[in-house]
Design a protein around this motif. Sequence first.
Motif: not given
Length: 278
Positions: A211-233
């Motif tokens: 296995m080389l990688s796993f990629r998804t669109k079903d996770r939202v990036a959340t920073d330490m201040n609780g702000f979120t943004r859309e991004a692939e992970w």
Amino acid sequence: MEIFLFVLLIIVVLVVIFFKLPYSKTVSEFSNVINQHIVNTKGESGFFEEKDIEDMPLPVQRYFRFCGYIGTPKMFYMKATFEDVDFKMSKDKTIKIDYTQYNFVEKPERFALINSSLYGIPFEGFDSYDNGVGSMKGSIAKVVTLFDQRGDEMDKACLVTILAECLAVPNIALQDYIKWEAIDDTHAKATINYYGISASGIFTFNEEGAMLSFRTKDRVATDMNGFTREAEWSTIICEYKEINGLKYPDKLQSIWHYEEGDSIYFNENKASISIEYY
């Protein structure tokens, strides 16, 4: 003035002593949760067999054989540990952390402990996914809560993280709550459903089965201040190692794929992972 300085010195000494004491509220909470789950752990016993994987996509079958799981005992849970891992808290702030996680098989449950320091002051984190509820808590100086993030987006993020790691705990990959779909010789799609939540992603393999990688669109990036943004992970496995006939992931990284460019927020320094099965 002398009395004030003396009292201040006493306070500083007491604070330093407190920081050096082994007790930690976060560590204690993490240990209690893990011990309770281990006590209550049950599930299918036995050994991995060819019949277990015969209906899975071909690259997933090759992965089981490549790693050497066929004929070995099925695990109930996994413990994984990292030491001195680069962890990017923000664009301009990266710290070193020790990271310990447990993934359980019977139900999709995952718990992780972070140990580090900020400016010489203890920093601890506790990531949890239990009974469908995800949370990410951080504290400083052992008692001061910096953040405690929860919510629907956190629940889904935790569930898709379990999916991303399922092949590192291959008995999870066989559970009914994960469904596999064939794509081609080196890709397979997997979907995890539990607690009324669903998340999917694509696994990529090489021709040998690694296995080389796993990629998804079903996770939202959340920073330490609780702000979120859309991004692939994605999470990628950089290297494998072989121990007693089994191949394990040795170095892995987690990446946010932002519009402005990729950010390796976990393990940019490629620290090794230690995996134990129980």
